[in-house]
Design an enzyme around this catalytic site. Structure first.
Site, PDB file in Angstrom:
ATOM      1  N   CYS A 134       0.734  -1.100   0.085  1.00  0.00           N
ATOM      2  CA  CYS A 134      -0.190   0.102  -0.046  1.00  0.00           C
ATOM      3  C   CYS A 134       0.721   1.318   0.073  1.00  0.00           C
ATOM      4  CB  CYS A 134      -0.808  -0.141   1.082  1.00  0.00           C
ATOM      5  SG  CYS A 134      -1.824  -1.587   1.426  1.00  0.00           S
ATOM      6  N   ARG A 153       4.911   0.265  -6.182  1.00  0.00           N
ATOM      7  CA  ARG A 153       4.927  -0.517  -4.926  1.00  0.00           C
ATOM      8  C   ARG A 153       3.956  -1.743  -5.053  1.00  0.00           C
ATOM      9  NH1 ARG A 153       6.899   2.136  -0.140  1.00  0.00           N
ATOM     10  NH2 ARG A 153       5.418   1.094   1.097  1.00  0.00           N
ATOM     11  N   TRP A 168      -2.912  -2.770  -1.614  1.00  0.00           N
ATOM     12  CA  TRP A 168      -2.595  -3.919  -2.148  1.00  0.00           C
ATOM     13  C   TRP A 168      -3.335  -4.972  -1.308  1.00  0.00           C
ATOM     14  CZ3 TRP A 168      -0.105  -8.434  -0.411  1.00  0.00           C
ATOM     15  CH2 TRP A 168       0.430  -9.314  -1.378  1.00  0.00           C
ATOM     16  N   ASN A 199      -1.406   1.808   6.029  1.00  0.00           N
ATOM     17  CA  ASN A 199      -0.692   0.731   5.436  1.00  0.00           C
ATOM     18  C   ASN A 199      -0.175  -0.301   6.447  1.00  0.00           C
ATOM     19  OD1 ASN A 199       1.503  -0.956   3.971  1.00  0.00           O
ATOM     20  ND2 ASN A 199       2.728   0.844   3.790  1.00  0.00           N
ATOM     21  N   GLY A 200      -0.290  -1.423   6.332  1.00  0.00           N
ATOM     22  CA  GLY A 200      -0.044  -2.384   7.397  1.00  0.00           C
ATOM     23  C   GLY A 200      -1.144  -3.258   7.700  1.00  0.00           C
ATOM     24  N   GLU A 229      18.750 -16.171  -9.710  1.00  0.00           N
ATOM     25  CA  GLU A 229      18.250 -14.812 -10.021  1.00  0.00           C
ATOM     26  C   GLU A 229      17.656 -14.592 -11.560  1.00  0.00           C
ATOM     27  OE1 GLU A 229      17.334 -12.550  -8.443  1.00  0.00           O
ATOM     28  OE2 GLU A 229      17.500 -10.751  -9.667  1.00  0.00           O
ATOM     29  N   LYS A 242      13.877 -13.490 -12.151  1.00  0.00           N
ATOM     30  CA  LYS A 242      13.403 -12.375 -13.163  1.00  0.00           C
ATOM     31  C   LYS A 242      12.587 -12.727 -14.208  1.00  0.00           C
ATOM     32  CE  LYS A 242      14.402  -9.687 -11.232  1.00  0.00           C
ATOM     33  NZ  LYS A 242      14.975  -9.785 -10.063  1.00  0.00           N
ATOM     34  N   GLU A 300       8.842 -13.477 -12.679  1.00  0.00           N
ATOM     35  CA  GLU A 300       8.090 -12.648 -12.082  1.00  0.00           C
ATOM     36  C   GLU A 300       7.734 -11.481 -13.043  1.00  0.00           C
ATOM     37  OE1 GLU A 300      11.629  -9.973 -10.108  1.00  0.00           O
ATOM     38  OE2 GLU A 300       9.839 -10.095  -9.132  1.00  0.00           O
ATOM     39  N   HIS A 342      19.754 -36.000 -11.032  1.00  0.00           N
ATOM     40  CA  HIS A 342      19.289 -36.537  -9.718  1.00  0.00           C
ATOM     41  C   HIS A 342      17.638 -36.309 -10.025  1.00  0.00           C
ATOM     42  CE1 HIS A 342      23.024 -37.649  -7.945  1.00  0.00           C
ATOM     43  NE2 HIS A 342      23.442 -36.060  -8.311  1.00  0.00           N
ATOM     44  N   LYS A 400       6.252  -4.137  -4.620  1.00  0.00           N
ATOM     45  CA  LYS A 400       7.730  -3.682  -4.505  1.00  0.00           C
ATOM     46  C   LYS A 400       8.239  -4.038  -3.180  1.00  0.00           C
ATOM     47  CE  LYS A 400      11.793  -1.967  -5.919  1.00  0.00           C
ATOM     48  NZ  LYS A 400      12.480  -3.041  -6.791  1.00  0.00           N
TER      49      LYS A 400
HETATM   50  C1  AGP Z   1      12.992  -8.763  -6.963  1.00  0.00           C
HETATM   51  O1  AGP Z   1      12.887  -8.643  -8.386  1.00  0.00           O
HETATM   52  C2  AGP Z   1      11.559  -9.268  -6.100  1.00  0.00           C
HETATM   53  N1  AGP Z   1      10.449  -8.248  -6.639  1.00  0.00           N
HETATM   54  C3  AGP Z   1      11.742  -9.493  -4.706  1.00  0.00           C
HETATM   55  O2  AGP Z   1      12.121 -10.901  -4.827  1.00  0.00           O
HETATM   56  C4  AGP Z   1      12.513  -8.570  -3.736  1.00  0.00           C
HETATM   57  O3  AGP Z   1      13.609  -8.648  -4.035  1.00  0.00           O
HETATM   58  C5  AGP Z   1      11.974  -9.101  -2.327  1.00  0.00           C
HETATM   59  O4  AGP Z   1      10.965  -8.839  -2.129  1.00  0.00           O
HETATM   60  C6  AGP Z   1      12.881  -8.504  -1.249  1.00  0.00           C
HETATM   61  O5  AGP Z   1      12.734  -7.051  -1.359  1.00  0.00           O
HETATM   62  P1  AGP Z   1      13.714  -6.136  -0.569  1.00  0.00           P
HETATM   63  O6  AGP Z   1      14.951  -6.290  -1.005  1.00  0.00           O
HETATM   64  O7  AGP Z   1      12.994  -4.688  -0.495  1.00  0.00           O
HETATM   65  O8  AGP Z   1      13.803  -6.665   0.770  1.00  0.00           O
END
Ligand code: AGP
Length: 605
Positions: A2, A27, A73, A99-100, A478, A482, A485, A501, A600
């Site tokens: 949020c 966000r 959110w 927010n929370g 990683e 990417k 997501e 395996h 985010k």
């Molecule tokens: C990254 O591409 C992601 N969207 C996600 O995994 C992110 O890295 C994770 O939520 C951690 O966020 P932070 O680094 O703000 O703690």
């Protein structure tokens, strides 16, 4: 997650709020709303994109110079107009954005219902305006202070009240909130970009600090209503840092900002032939450290895996890497000689923050690598090392990841210089190499055409594998994240030696396998692993250093990256993987910067 914006001043609140909410879109959200106060509170809420709210607003008279806004959110209750914030009392005199998560909302809801309060939404937040109303005796700040004493959980709140038309009251606990200080106008927001167009002067709030925002004045109080004084923090980046700057997407812009972000993160810390200096960290701070836990989520966790490798190889200190949501519940063995390092771009990730708090409770030293000045982890950890990536807006992390790697290498070398685990010359040569990484990433970016061509070839796939050994395996994780997501293609990363395996059963004619093969010492073994999938018909994309000339016929397509010390290779090798994910998402017409279901900054556990 949020996003909150609040405003009081000389301009039309509606415009400031909508503009601020647009800056917080990154966000992640699924609905939005605003309340504007002008004798009476007028509220408009709309499910979906901010554009829906803008459209709907045209049917309302939203003139007024004071207001609060929110992007939601969904956690409690589906995304809908009704569940969107702001939430109000039945008489519409008090309006709240939050927010929370209010953990005891069910109990409070029952109690308030018994007092005759009517609820219209499924949200946890709706208890807040009702609670404030029950405590309201002519002073909004007093009522908000009293209400927060009943609330369990996390909150950043912005509150307006019809009977106090010259005030916005705000408070935070475990959810981000900053105050922007303008000239004849003041702001609250979840993050700096929301107010940067108006001011670079901000207060970074601590938990349970209450704000009374007036047009010409901002007053801060603790929970006992004692006034607090705070230094003004001057933001060092400007509004353009949070704009696309000619790129089609924030993600692409942020990928191309990586060379600069690397330089900025190393600046003043790593200098040839000089000791590495970490800002405000005493030379002997880590002398007694016998073990390190790196704790993080998502991409930051992947950076931690590279960090483990670098720290162990360079300093000899054993390192465990944990996913933050798992760390707390596995009862980790923590002693006073353990250093717990959390890595978080936002510095607000709930699980990471909880892991940090647990570690402090257990008496460990704590260290944070974060990109956000004044974020919760930066305030709560004993030591902080900032990455200087600048604001990262795209949900998919790129430049923050690369600067986390650079910060981890810097930290590993910092430890190494007093531990005599490797020779001084080796430390010096890696330092020098570290300083060339910015140029090497620049070179990797010059090769973007090939990543684009690969994306055009593979974007219709439904399963893609990433393969690597050692650090290449962590980079494979990683790259795979990417792709998942932002392009929604199912993808799995595997360690080269692990394939046989089980997962090799999935390889069939044409299966795309992206193979990282950057380390000379592991090359023989990795070549064999690649052949195992080639034999089963896989289509191989290789990410290999320029100097590598053997077995090239095994690859269907090759992406060259600049040669570097194997410890540092992830910095250059991740770049083509970021670009492949980006261009695949473009081919599939996905919402690159705001992928579905993602936020985010994940501020709930
Ligand atoms: C990254 O591409 C992601 N969207 C996600 O995994 C992110 O890295 C994770 O939520 C951690 O966020 P932070 O680094 O703000 O703690």
């Amino acid at each position: 997650m949020c996003g909150i914006v609040g405003y009081i001043g000389k301009n039309e609140a509606k415009n400031v709020l909508i503009d601020g909410l647009a800056k917080l879109e990154y966000r992640g959200y699924d609905s939005a709303g605003i309340s504007v106060l002008n004798n009476k509170i007028t509220t408009v809420k709309a499910k979906g994109q901010l554009a829906n709210l803008v459209k709907k607003s045209k049917d309302f008279n939203l003139e007024g110079n004071i207001g609060i806004g929110h992007t939601r959110w969904a956690t409690h209750g589906e995304p809908s107009d009704l569940n969107s914030h702001p939430h109000l009392t039945e008489n519409k005199k008090i309006s709240v954005v939050h927010n929370g998560i209010i953990e005891n909302y069910e109990e409070l809801r029952e109690e308030l219902k018994n007092k005759g309060k009517k609820f219209v939404s499924q949200t946890d937040t709706e208890v807040v305006p009702h609670l404030i109303e029950t405590f309201y005796e002519g002073n909004l700040l007093d009522a908000v202070i009293k209400a927060t004493k009943r609330i369990e959980g996390s909150y950043a709140l912005g509150v307006i009240c019809e009977d106090e038309p010259d005030t916005v009251v705000a408070v935070r606990k475990d959810s981000p909130l900053i105050v922007g200080l303008g000239d004849g106008e003041n702001f609250i927001a979840s993050d700096i970009p929301a107010i940067l167009k108006h001011t670079k002067d901000v207060y970074l709030l601590n938990d349970k600090e209450f704000v009374v925002l007036e047009k010409d004045k901002v007053t801060l109080f603790d929970e006992n209503k004692n006034e607090i004084k705070k230094d003004v923090y001057k933001v060092t980046f400007d509004d353009t840092a949070a704009q696309k700057g000619g790129f089609d997407h924030f993600m692409l812009k942020e990928i191309y900002e990586q060379p600069k972000a690397i330089k900025d993160t190393l600046a003043g810390r790593v200098i040839p032939k000089e000791r590495i200096v970490l800002d405000n960290i005493d030379k002997d701070a880590f002398q007694n450290i016998e073990r390190i836990f790196i704790v993080a989520c998502g991409t930051a966790y992947h950076a931690g895996l590279i960090g483990k490798n670098a720290i162990e190889r360079l300093s000899g200190v054993p390192v465990d890497v944990d996913i933050a949501s798992e760390f707390r519940y596995r009862n980790p063995i923590l002693t006073k000689n353990t250093l717990v390092m959390v890595i978080s771009q936002s510095g607000e990730t709930a699980d990471t923050l909880a892991a940090l708090r647990l570690s402090k409770e257990r008496g460990c030293k704590t260290f944070a690598i974060t990109n956000v000045v004044g974020s919760s982890v930066s305030r709560e950890a004993d030591y902080v090392l900032y990455t200087h990536a600048g604001p990262e807006i795209a949900v998919a992390s790129t430049k923050a990841y690369i600067t986390q790697l650079v910060a981890l290498y810097t930290f590993a070398l910092y430890l190494a210089q007093d531990r005599n685990y490797i020779e001084r010359e080796k430390i010096e040569s890696i330092k020098e190499e570290l300083l060339t990484l910015s140029d090497k990433v620049e070179k990797s970016l010059e090769n973007s055409k090939i990543s684009k061509e690969i994306a055009q070839k593979i974007h219709k796939e439904t399963d893609i594998f990433y393969l690597g050994r050692g650090m290449d395996y962590a980079v494979a994780m990683e790259g795979s994240l990417k792709l998942k997501e932002i392009s929604y293609i199912h993808s799995e990363p595997y360690a080269g030696g692990e394939l046989k395996h089980g997962p090799i059963a999935l390889i069939e004619n044409g299966t795309v396998v992206i193979c990282l093969n950057t380390n000379k010492e592991l090359r023989g073994k990795m070549d064999s692993n690649i052949k195992e999938v080639v034999t089963r018909g896989a289509y191989i994309v290789g990410v290999i250093p320029e100097s590598y000339t053997d077995n090239l016929e095994t690859y269907n397509t090759i992406i060259r990256i600049p040669d570097t010390d194997p410890i540092l290779s992830p910095v250059a090798s991740v770049v083509p993987l970021q670009l492949i994910a980006y261009y695949v998402a473009i081919e599939k017409d996905c919402n690159v910067d705001k992928p579905r279901n993602l936020a985010k900054s994940v501020t709930v556990e």
